[in-house]
Design an enzyme around this catalytic site. Structure first.
Site, PDB file in Angstrom:
ATOM      1  CB  SER A 122      -0.855   0.011   1.278  1.00  0.00           C
ATOM      2  OG  SER A 122      -1.489   1.256   1.441  1.00  0.00           O
ATOM      3  CE1 TYR A 135      -3.966  -2.287   5.101  1.00  0.00           C
ATOM      4  CE2 TYR A 135      -3.275  -0.013   4.730  1.00  0.00           C
ATOM      5  CZ  TYR A 135      -3.727  -1.221   4.241  1.00  0.00           C
ATOM      6  OH  TYR A 135      -3.933  -1.388   2.894  1.00  0.00           O
TER       7      TYR A 135
HETATM    8  N1  NAP Z   1      -8.803  -0.336  -1.334  1.00  0.00           N
HETATM    9  C1  NAP Z   1      -7.793   0.435  -1.104  1.00  0.00           C
HETATM   10  O1  NAP Z   1      -7.931   1.675  -1.104  1.00  0.00           O
HETATM   11  C2  NAP Z   1      -6.422  -0.150  -0.883  1.00  0.00           C
HETATM   12  C3  NAP Z   1      -5.331   0.733  -0.818  1.00  0.00           C
HETATM   13  C4  NAP Z   1      -4.072   0.217  -0.613  1.00  0.00           C
HETATM   14  C5  NAP Z   1      -3.884  -1.142  -0.497  1.00  0.00           C
HETATM   15  N2  NAP Z   1      -4.960  -1.977  -0.547  1.00  0.00           N
HETATM   16  C6  NAP Z   1      -4.693  -3.405  -0.400  1.00  0.00           C
HETATM   17  O2  NAP Z   1      -5.313  -4.092  -1.477  1.00  0.00           O
HETATM   18  C7  NAP Z   1      -5.641  -5.424  -1.077  1.00  0.00           C
HETATM   19  C8  NAP Z   1      -7.062  -5.725  -1.469  1.00  0.00           C
HETATM   20  O3  NAP Z   1      -7.897  -4.911  -0.683  1.00  0.00           O
HETATM   21  P1  NAP Z   1      -9.351  -4.430  -1.148  1.00  0.00           P
HETATM   22  O4  NAP Z   1      -9.338  -2.969  -1.120  1.00  0.00           O
HETATM   23  O5  NAP Z   1      -9.769  -5.144  -2.384  1.00  0.00           O
HETATM   24  O6  NAP Z   1     -10.163  -4.922   0.119  1.00  0.00           O
HETATM   25  P2  NAP Z   1     -11.522  -5.697   0.236  1.00  0.00           P
HETATM   26  O7  NAP Z   1     -12.477  -5.204  -0.767  1.00  0.00           O
HETATM   27  O8  NAP Z   1     -11.884  -5.608   1.681  1.00  0.00           O
HETATM   28  O9  NAP Z   1     -11.103  -7.187  -0.131  1.00  0.00           O
HETATM   29  C9  NAP Z   1     -10.288  -7.917   0.732  1.00  0.00           C
HETATM   30  C10 NAP Z   1     -10.288  -9.356   0.302  1.00  0.00           C
HETATM   31  O10 NAP Z   1      -9.605 -10.081   1.342  1.00  0.00           O
HETATM   32  C11 NAP Z   1     -10.463 -11.102   1.831  1.00  0.00           C
HETATM   33  N3  NAP Z   1     -10.303 -11.251   3.262  1.00  0.00           N
HETATM   34  C12 NAP Z   1     -10.384 -10.289   4.223  1.00  0.00           C
HETATM   35  N4  NAP Z   1     -10.166 -10.824   5.421  1.00  0.00           N
HETATM   36  C13 NAP Z   1      -9.928 -12.143   5.217  1.00  0.00           C
HETATM   37  C14 NAP Z   1      -9.635 -13.225   6.071  1.00  0.00           C
HETATM   38  N5  NAP Z   1      -9.552 -13.075   7.390  1.00  0.00           N
HETATM   39  N6  NAP Z   1      -9.474 -14.454   5.534  1.00  0.00           N
HETATM   40  C15 NAP Z   1      -9.581 -14.662   4.203  1.00  0.00           C
HETATM   41  N7  NAP Z   1      -9.855 -13.667   3.327  1.00  0.00           N
HETATM   42  C16 NAP Z   1     -10.025 -12.429   3.843  1.00  0.00           C
HETATM   43  C17 NAP Z   1     -11.868 -10.630   1.525  1.00  0.00           C
HETATM   44  O11 NAP Z   1     -12.690 -11.761   1.498  1.00  0.00           O
HETATM   45  P3  NAP Z   1     -14.239 -11.702   1.855  1.00  0.00           P
HETATM   46  O12 NAP Z   1     -14.879 -11.201   0.607  1.00  0.00           O
HETATM   47  O13 NAP Z   1     -14.556 -13.090   2.165  1.00  0.00           O
HETATM   48  O14 NAP Z   1     -14.399 -10.760   2.983  1.00  0.00           O
HETATM   49  C18 NAP Z   1     -11.678  -9.963   0.176  1.00  0.00           C
HETATM   50  O15 NAP Z   1     -11.640 -10.919  -0.849  1.00  0.00           O
HETATM   51  C19 NAP Z   1      -5.370  -5.486   0.431  1.00  0.00           C
HETATM   52  O16 NAP Z   1      -4.149  -6.128   0.673  1.00  0.00           O
HETATM   53  C20 NAP Z   1      -5.309  -4.033   0.838  1.00  0.00           C
HETATM   54  O17 NAP Z   1      -4.517  -3.832   1.979  1.00  0.00           O
HETATM   55  C21 NAP Z   1      -6.218  -1.519  -0.747  1.00  0.00           C
END
Ligand code: NAP
Length: 249
Positions: A122, A135
């Site tokens: 991130s 985080y």
């Molecule tokens: N969105 C942003 O602005 C942003 C910015 C920087 C970095 N990121 C990084 O990008 C990556 C993807 O994030 P996202 O934004 O797509 O988040 P998201 O929409 O919350 O998706 C997270 C994914 O991880 C899974 N997950 C969460 N907790 C879990 C657990 N305990 N066990 C197994 N699976 C789990 C979720 O599954 P379920 O559907 O089953 O909950 C979902 O598929 C992450 O590593 C995040 O830190 C995101």
């Protein structure tokens, strides 16, 4: 990846969501899709289940995307006092998953002298990020681990890419509407794939690259306390807003 003809193994915690996603991808693309439901807040035992399900598969690409963040920006001790499992969960999901999945998949890649590992870090890892300290610390781990892993395994034909997104419109960011600074996941992924093989770590999406450059330039040229306080005040405002919303509910 399915668009490019790759068979997929989808791993996440909600079986129904996995089934829905697999069905949707299967309707659009003729690829094999396996699903594995595990909760990455669990201990080492979940990796036995994953290992058994991927046994014998010729895995060419590993994407370590799973991640959790705070519900809203908060002081470290408040997080811990509200939920003592919080620290363990965020470290298990954001750090342990990345290292353990690499350990499971790398032997196959090393054997065939080819493979790609994409670790999702991130922008939080490389800019001041108070009130989200666990985080951002966990994402800084992903960053450093990826770079050193790349050095260890480059000569074995492995490409490691660490991507450092800013805000993307997903459940985690709670941002629904996309704009220049907040792309959709599709737009972000397309930008990230363009950098694959060219750079070990990158924000990948141009506006996020500029954001990092600007903040780092402010850090170096104007001075660090100014940049840190600037971000801290913004996150304090977000925290106040979230707490007010919580009180109304
Ligand atoms: N969105 C942003 O602005 C942003 C910015 C920087 C970095 N990121 C990084 O990008 C990556 C993807 O994030 P996202 O934004 O797509 O988040 P998201 O929409 O919350 O998706 C997270 C994914 O991880 C899974 N997950 C969460 N907790 C879990 C657990 N305990 N066990 C197994 N699976 C789990 C979720 O599954 P379920 O559907 O089953 O909950 C979902 O598929 C992450 O590593 C995040 O830190 C995101």
């Amino acid at each position: 990846l399915a668009k490019r003809g790759f068979n997929l193994v989808l791993i996440s915690r909600s079986l129904t969501k996995l089934e829905d996603v697999a069905k949707k991808i299967g309707e659009d693309h003729k690829v094999d899709i396996k699903i594995v439901d595990v909760d990455f807040t669990g201990g080492v035992e979940i990796y036995d289940k994953i290992k058994a399900r991927i046994e014998g598969l010729d895995i060419g690409v590993l994407v370590n995307n799973v991640g959790v963040s705070y519900p809203y920006p908060e002081y470290f001790l408040e997080c811990y006092q509200q939920d003592p499992k919080f620290l363990q969960n965020i470290i298990s999901v954001n750090i342990h998953s990345v290292t353990h999945m690499c350990a499971l998949v790398l032997p196959v890649m090393v054997n065939r002298k080819k493979g790609v590992i994409i670790n999702v870090s991130s922008t939080a890892a490389v800019i001041p990020n108070p009130l989200l300290s666990v985080y951002s610390g966990s994402k800084a781990f992903v960053d450093k681990f990826s770079v050193d892993l790349q050095t260890e395994y480059r000569s074995k034909g492995i490409t490691v890419q660490c991507v450092q997104p800013g805000f993307v419109a997903t459940n985690m960011s709670k941002i629904k509407r996309t704009d220049l600074m907040t792309p959709s996941p599709d737009t972000y992924v397309a930008a990230a794939l363009n950098f694959l093989g060219y750079t070990t770590k990158t924000a990948a999406y141009l506006p996020h690259i500029f954001l990092q450059l600007t903040l780092n330039l402010m850090n170096d040229v104007i001075c660090e306390p100014f940049t840190t306080n600037f971000v801290f005040n913004q996150l304090l405002t977000m925290r106040k807003r979230a707490l007010r919303k919580q009180q109304k509910q």
